[in-house]
Design an enzyme around this catalytic site. Sequence first.
Site, PDB file in Angstrom:
ATOM      1  N   HIS A   1      -3.003   3.442  -5.552  1.00  0.00           N
ATOM      2  CA  HIS A   1      -3.034   2.071  -5.123  1.00  0.00           C
ATOM      3  C   HIS A   1      -3.261   1.085  -6.706  1.00  0.00           C
ATOM      4  CE1 HIS A   1      -4.524  -0.209  -1.650  1.00  0.00           C
ATOM      5  NE2 HIS A   1      -5.419  -0.971  -2.225  1.00  0.00           N
TER       6      HIS A   1
ATOM      7  N   LYS B   1      -1.554  -2.848   7.959  1.00  0.00           N
ATOM      8  CA  LYS B   1      -2.798  -2.425   9.099  1.00  0.00           C
ATOM      9  C   LYS B   1      -3.136  -3.124  10.346  1.00  0.00           C
ATOM     10  CE  LYS B   1      -5.937  -1.255   5.015  1.00  0.00           C
ATOM     11  NZ  LYS B   1      -7.345  -1.220   4.409  1.00  0.00           N
TER      12      LYS B   1
ATOM     13  N   ARG C   1       0.670  -1.256   0.138  1.00  0.00           N
ATOM     14  CA  ARG C   1       0.125   0.138  -0.167  1.00  0.00           C
ATOM     15  C   ARG C   1       0.647   1.337  -0.400  1.00  0.00           C
ATOM     16  NH1 ARG C   1      -2.039  -3.558   3.321  1.00  0.00           N
ATOM     17  NH2 ARG C   1      -3.877  -4.414   3.851  1.00  0.00           N
TER      18      ARG C   1
ATOM     19  N   HIS D   1      -3.827  -9.369   2.585  1.00  0.00           N
ATOM     20  CA  HIS D   1      -4.900  -9.571   3.328  1.00  0.00           C
ATOM     21  C   HIS D   1      -4.937 -10.720   4.117  1.00  0.00           C
ATOM     22  CE1 HIS D   1      -6.058  -8.438  -1.051  1.00  0.00           C
ATOM     23  NE2 HIS D   1      -5.571  -7.397   0.046  1.00  0.00           N
TER      24      HIS D   1
ATOM     25  N   TYR E   1      -9.529 -10.393  -6.831  1.00  0.00           N
ATOM     26  CA  TYR E   1      -8.563 -10.264  -8.481  1.00  0.00           C
ATOM     27  C   TYR E   1      -8.995 -11.717  -9.134  1.00  0.00           C
ATOM     28  CZ  TYR E   1      -5.928  -6.559  -6.178  1.00  0.00           C
ATOM     29  OH  TYR E   1      -6.415  -5.611  -5.344  1.00  0.00           O
TER      30      TYR E   1
ATOM     31  N   ARG F   1      -0.730  -2.095  -6.715  1.00  0.00           N
ATOM     32  CA  ARG F   1      -1.411  -2.641  -6.133  1.00  0.00           C
ATOM     33  C   ARG F   1      -2.606  -4.213  -6.503  1.00  0.00           C
ATOM     34  NH1 ARG F   1      -1.417  -4.304  -0.217  1.00  0.00           N
ATOM     35  NH2 ARG F   1      -3.455  -5.432   0.322  1.00  0.00           N
TER      36      ARG F   1
END
Length: 302
Positions: free
Chosen positions: A248, A173, A149, A274, A283, A251
């Site tokens: 983004h 995150k 990110r 993730h 995706y 990514r």
Amino acid sequence: MEKLNKYLTFFIEYLQIEKNYSQLTIVTYEADIKDFFTFIKKEAIDTLQQVTYTDIRLYLTELHKRSFARKTISRKISSLRSFYHFLMREKHVAENPFSLVSLPKKEQKIPQFLFEEELEKLFTISDIATPLGQRNQAILEVLYGTGIRVSECCGIRLEDLDFSVGTVLVNGKGGKQRYVPFGSYAHEALEQYIASGREILMAKLKQTEKHSYLFVNNRGGALTVGGIQYILNELIKKTSTIVHIHPHMFRHTFATHLLNEGADMRSVQELLGHEHLSSTQIYTHVTKDHLKRIYMTHHPRA
């Protein structure tokens, strides 16, 4: 209302200490819950224990009347469900009325990604004879080469890089860390930038302002997410092949190209950081389109 705010304070402390959520996430939770408090006060509901499934249906109707997007409504209900789950755990309420509510289906947006010829054009634009050109080239190579990110890219420090094995320690995150590999192109661009361009840019700072952030602005200060967006926009102006780009997108491109080349979903999930596989599975929509185009182009009976 005073007791409601006390419960909210307990919940915020739980999110900060036990869940280690970011400040932005916590602010969103707080806003969602306070919005519901306003609703129950208007409905003359005095305590959280009095809230029923019928009340929640009324609240949903109000949210729709206020023209909130489905994604926003889903987030608000999810926030309140988590809030009540916490209250049940702490024995402040006996049941969670939000557990009966099904969330509105989110609109599935297909991630935008760059084609290889567009990337190649971008990689030739920066003037790597200049400090800023070296920095810009390194940013492009890192974003595409790692799939991290942009906020994670801004947070990289020199000590996070391990050139001997070609990995970078990424702070993701919720304070979660992961090691992400980078390839030879990123390796070369980073080494050149650190040895030359970054040193020149950092020389503009006073000794007391020195820091170890990898990417810096033209005054030597740590680069921000907005700064990277500005850099990308400036690079786009120099190419006619790409109309618009957002950070983004690198990514998305990273994940799509890996899957198109046969990488397995679990590995891509780990590289992207993730928590759930469902976040990575979006995706597959892109890769299915890619496979269909190949089939329609090359199969004799397509």
